[in-house]
Design a protein around this motif. Structure first.
Motif, PDB file in Angstrom:
ATOM      1  N   PRO A 278      45.578  45.014  49.405  1.00 36.91           N
ATOM      2  CA  PRO A 278      45.159  45.086  47.993  1.00 36.91           C
ATOM      3  C   PRO A 278      44.531  46.426  47.623  1.00 36.91           C
ATOM      4  O   PRO A 278      44.597  46.844  46.465  1.00 36.91           O
ATOM      5  CB  PRO A 278      44.140  43.947  47.877  1.00 36.91           C
ATOM      6  CG  PRO A 278      44.479  43.004  48.985  1.00 36.91           C
ATOM      7  CD  PRO A 278      44.984  43.868  50.103  1.00 36.91           C
ATOM      8  N   SER A 281      46.965  49.096  45.872  1.00 35.53           N
ATOM      9  CA  SER A 281      47.146  49.003  44.426  1.00 35.53           C
ATOM     10  C   SER A 281      45.901  49.455  43.689  1.00 35.53           C
ATOM     11  O   SER A 281      45.975  50.169  42.681  1.00 35.53           O
ATOM     12  CB  SER A 281      47.493  47.563  44.033  1.00 35.53           C
ATOM     13  OG  SER A 281      48.677  47.134  44.674  1.00 35.53           O
ATOM     14  N   TYR A 282      44.746  49.059  44.198  1.00 32.93           N
ATOM     15  CA  TYR A 282      43.493  49.418  43.541  1.00 32.93           C
ATOM     16  C   TYR A 282      43.323  50.937  43.474  1.00 32.93           C
ATOM     17  O   TYR A 282      43.001  51.491  42.417  1.00 32.93           O
ATOM     18  CB  TYR A 282      42.314  48.799  44.293  1.00 32.93           C
ATOM     19  CG  TYR A 282      40.973  49.115  43.679  1.00 32.93           C
ATOM     20  CD1 TYR A 282      40.431  48.301  42.701  1.00 32.93           C
ATOM     21  CD2 TYR A 282      40.248  50.245  44.080  1.00 32.93           C
ATOM     22  CE1 TYR A 282      39.204  48.593  42.116  1.00 32.93           C
ATOM     23  CE2 TYR A 282      39.027  50.549  43.509  1.00 32.93           C
ATOM     24  CZ  TYR A 282      38.501  49.721  42.531  1.00 32.93           C
ATOM     25  OH  TYR A 282      37.296  50.034  41.963  1.00 32.93           O
ATOM     26  N   LYS A 287      47.274  47.211  39.249  1.00 31.61           N
ATOM     27  CA  LYS A 287      48.180  46.278  39.913  1.00 31.61           C
ATOM     28  C   LYS A 287      49.650  46.597  39.697  1.00 31.61           C
ATOM     29  O   LYS A 287      50.528  45.828  40.072  1.00 31.61           O
ATOM     30  CB  LYS A 287      47.880  44.853  39.420  1.00 31.61           C
ATOM     31  CG  LYS A 287      46.450  44.410  39.692  1.00 31.61           C
ATOM     32  CD  LYS A 287      46.166  43.030  39.136  1.00 31.61           C
ATOM     33  CE  LYS A 287      44.721  42.612  39.401  1.00 31.61           C
ATOM     34  NZ  LYS A 287      44.395  41.279  38.837  1.00 31.61           N
ATOM     35  N   ASP A 290      52.676  48.138  44.298  1.00 27.73           N
ATOM     36  CA  ASP A 290      52.372  47.349  45.478  1.00 27.73           C
ATOM     37  C   ASP A 290      52.808  48.114  46.718  1.00 27.73           C
ATOM     38  O   ASP A 290      53.735  48.931  46.661  1.00 27.73           O
ATOM     39  CB  ASP A 290      53.089  45.994  45.394  1.00 27.73           C
ATOM     40  CG  ASP A 290      52.717  45.073  46.534  1.00 27.73           C
ATOM     41  OD1 ASP A 290      53.472  45.034  47.529  1.00 27.73           O
ATOM     42  OD2 ASP A 290      51.660  44.412  46.438  1.00 27.73           O
ATOM     43  N   THR A 425      39.443  45.596  37.018  1.00 28.23           N
ATOM     44  CA  THR A 425      39.629  45.439  38.456  1.00 28.23           C
ATOM     45  C   THR A 425      38.283  45.089  39.087  1.00 28.23           C
ATOM     46  O   THR A 425      37.246  45.085  38.419  1.00 28.23           O
ATOM     47  CB  THR A 425      40.179  46.737  39.079  1.00 28.23           C
ATOM     48  OG1 THR A 425      39.320  47.851  38.698  1.00 28.23           O
ATOM     49  CG2 THR A 425      41.585  47.026  38.599  1.00 28.23           C
ATOM     50  N   ASP A 429      36.410  42.799  45.552  1.00 22.41           N
ATOM     51  CA  ASP A 429      37.456  41.836  45.887  1.00 22.41           C
ATOM     52  C   ASP A 429      38.486  42.435  46.833  1.00 22.41           C
ATOM     53  O   ASP A 429      39.018  41.750  47.710  1.00 22.41           O
ATOM     54  CB  ASP A 429      38.164  41.342  44.617  1.00 22.41           C
ATOM     55  CG  ASP A 429      37.353  40.300  43.870  1.00 22.41           C
ATOM     56  OD1 ASP A 429      36.340  39.818  44.433  1.00 22.41           O
ATOM     57  OD2 ASP A 429      37.726  39.986  42.721  1.00 22.41           O
ATOM     58  N   VAL A 430      38.791  43.719  46.642  1.00 29.37           N
ATOM     59  CA  VAL A 430      39.821  44.352  47.474  1.00 29.37           C
ATOM     60  C   VAL A 430      39.241  45.009  48.714  1.00 29.37           C
ATOM     61  O   VAL A 430      39.970  45.278  49.673  1.00 29.37           O
ATOM     62  CB  VAL A 430      40.637  45.385  46.659  1.00 29.37           C
ATOM     63  CG1 VAL A 430      41.311  44.723  45.481  1.00 29.37           C
ATOM     64  CG2 VAL A 430      39.783  46.549  46.209  1.00 29.37           C
TER      65      VAL A 430
END
Length: 440
Positions: A278, A281-282, A287, A290, A425, A429-430
């Motif tokens: 992830p 992408s960040y 997003k 990929d 974003t 989380d990533v």
């Protein structure tokens, strides 16, 4: 008695005991290299600090014989330090490498040995072979570095609006946010006029021995004007002697660009990456892209004739815990790609390792300490190995936290939180490994 000034200079090479015996000139870039930016400004190399002319208002002949470029060449003939070369001197003091030394080794395997001369140490041991400068007075470029625009389809978190047009909308929002003080106010779209492209090759004799053309950006494969240059080089009949170098994010699939590259002697692709999973992408701006898209492009580029691919990781504060996973992901391409971990963000400080305290550094180091980075060259050529640069990262992570790490850490969080708000974003989380530190 010497017949010409050039003959005298080539003969008169002083040796100082204990020093590297660099033959004159001190650096070959002012004689063999030329860099041109989107505004038409001309530099002897990409790291030289001030332009020596501009093709919008001058011819290349006028620029070459200008007082500034003439003085630069004279300084390197006399082994004097030119003010515009300060960046190289600083880099050599800090890490022992520089663009000057890059040019000392870069052509060792790219031009015939008869056109090379040795650079030796005080014992007479050859350190490298670099191109000979046989004529100090007339242009004879081996290396063309050209940036036609800052047009880019990505907005990577460590980039900015002056370098990527994809960044401009977000840059405008950041200018009106509480982190405006962290951002440069300079941004916008910059593109080379086609008349400048014509003036580059107004004197084709200057490029009769051209061997290397490097395209920068922005994203070079996203800028259509780069195809005009490729076509011009083919029209001039030089394509079979030239290697094309492209620094690319490998997200743009352009079949015409692909077909043009196949008409050149060879291609070198430096494919940038900032993380996998992830975080990939960040780091690229959201997003839209990929990691599977990158896999597909690497497979496509691997079909190019005589193509060397280097996947380059840019290390920074945001991805310091992703170095190991990225290394593991790279191994699937070890048969036909080489890897580099030598690029580390130093500015802005809030994206550099300066934000890391001792605990973060130790955790990141533990994740990569046991990686054996001495690996075979792609193709498994007997006896050829290389080191991608992980040792340097390990050394940097073992350094103690900087005295002002807390200030930079606070700036890093300000920047990240604000960017997350703009882009919808969530960094934690990533990259959840930062969660335990986020409230420090």
């Amino acid at each position: 008695m010497y017949k010409t000034y050039t003959e005298k200079l080539l003969h008169d090479i002083p040796h100082e005991d204990g020093q590297i015996y660099n033959p004159k000139p001190h650096c070959i870039a002012p004689f063999k290299s030329i860099t041109i930016d989107p505004t038409g400004e001309v530099f002897p190399d990409a790291v030289y600090q001030t332009p020596v002319g501009n093709l919008r208002t001058q011819s290349l002949k006028e620029i070459w014989y200008s007082d500034q470029w003439t003085q630069l060449r004279q300084d390197h003939i006399n082994l004097n330090q030119n003010p515009g070369c300060a960046y190289c001197h600083k880099k050599e003091q800090l890490i022992g490498h520089s663009r000057r030394r890059f040019f000392d080794t870069f052509f060792m395997y790219r031009i015939p040995k008869s056109q090379l001369e040795p650079v030796t140490d005080s014992t007479g041991h050859n350190l490298s072979l670099r191109p000979k400068v046989n004529d100090f007075e007339h242009p004879d470029f081996l290396y063309l570095d050209i940036n036609t625009s800052n047009k880019c389809n990505l907005k990577c978190i460590h980039c900015r609006g002056a370098v990527s047009t994809g960044w401009i909308p977000d840059e405008k929002k950041l200018q009106n946010s509480d982190i405006a003080d962290l951002r440069s106010p300079r941004f916008g779209a910059y593109s080379m006029d086609e008349s400048v492209i014509d003036k580059i090759f107004e004197y084709p004799e200057y490029f009769r021995n051209l061997r290397y053309v490097a395209f920068r950006g922005g994203e070079p494969t996203y800028e259509q004007k780069n195809k005009l240059i490729l076509k011009k080089l083919i029209e001039l009949g030089w394509n079979k002697q030239i290697t094309i170098d492209i620094s690319t994010n490998a997200t743009v699939s352009d079949d015409e660009f692909f077909d043009l590259l196949n008409q050149f002697e060879s291609t070198m692709l430096y494919i940038s990456i900032e993380g996998v999973g992830p975080l990939y992408s960040y780091c690229r701006g959201g997003k839209q892209y990929d990691i599977s898209d990158l896999d597909n492009m690497i497979m496509k580029y691997s079909q190019l004739q005589n193509c060397e691919i280097c996947i380059t990781f840019t290390a920074m504060s945001s991805n310091v815990f992703n170095i190991g996973p990225t290394w593991n992901w790279m191994q699937q391409y070890s048969d036909y790609c080489n890897f580099s971990f030598t690029n580390t963000v130093s500015q802005p400080a809030y994206l550099s390792f300066a934000v890391l305290n001792n605990s973060m550094r130790e955790k990141a180091y533990e994740m990569i300490k046991d990686i054996d980075e001495v690996i075979p060259w792609p193709g498994r050529e007997i006896g050829r190995t290389y080191e991608p640069g992980l040792n340097r990262l390990r050394e940097k992570l073992q350094e103690p936290q900087s005295n002002d790490w807390a200030t930079h850490w606070a700036e890093f969080k300000r920047y990240t939180n604000t960017l997350d708000q703009i882009r919808n974003t969530n960094f934690l989380d990533v990259e959840p490994m930062f969660k335990e530190y986020w409230h420090e």
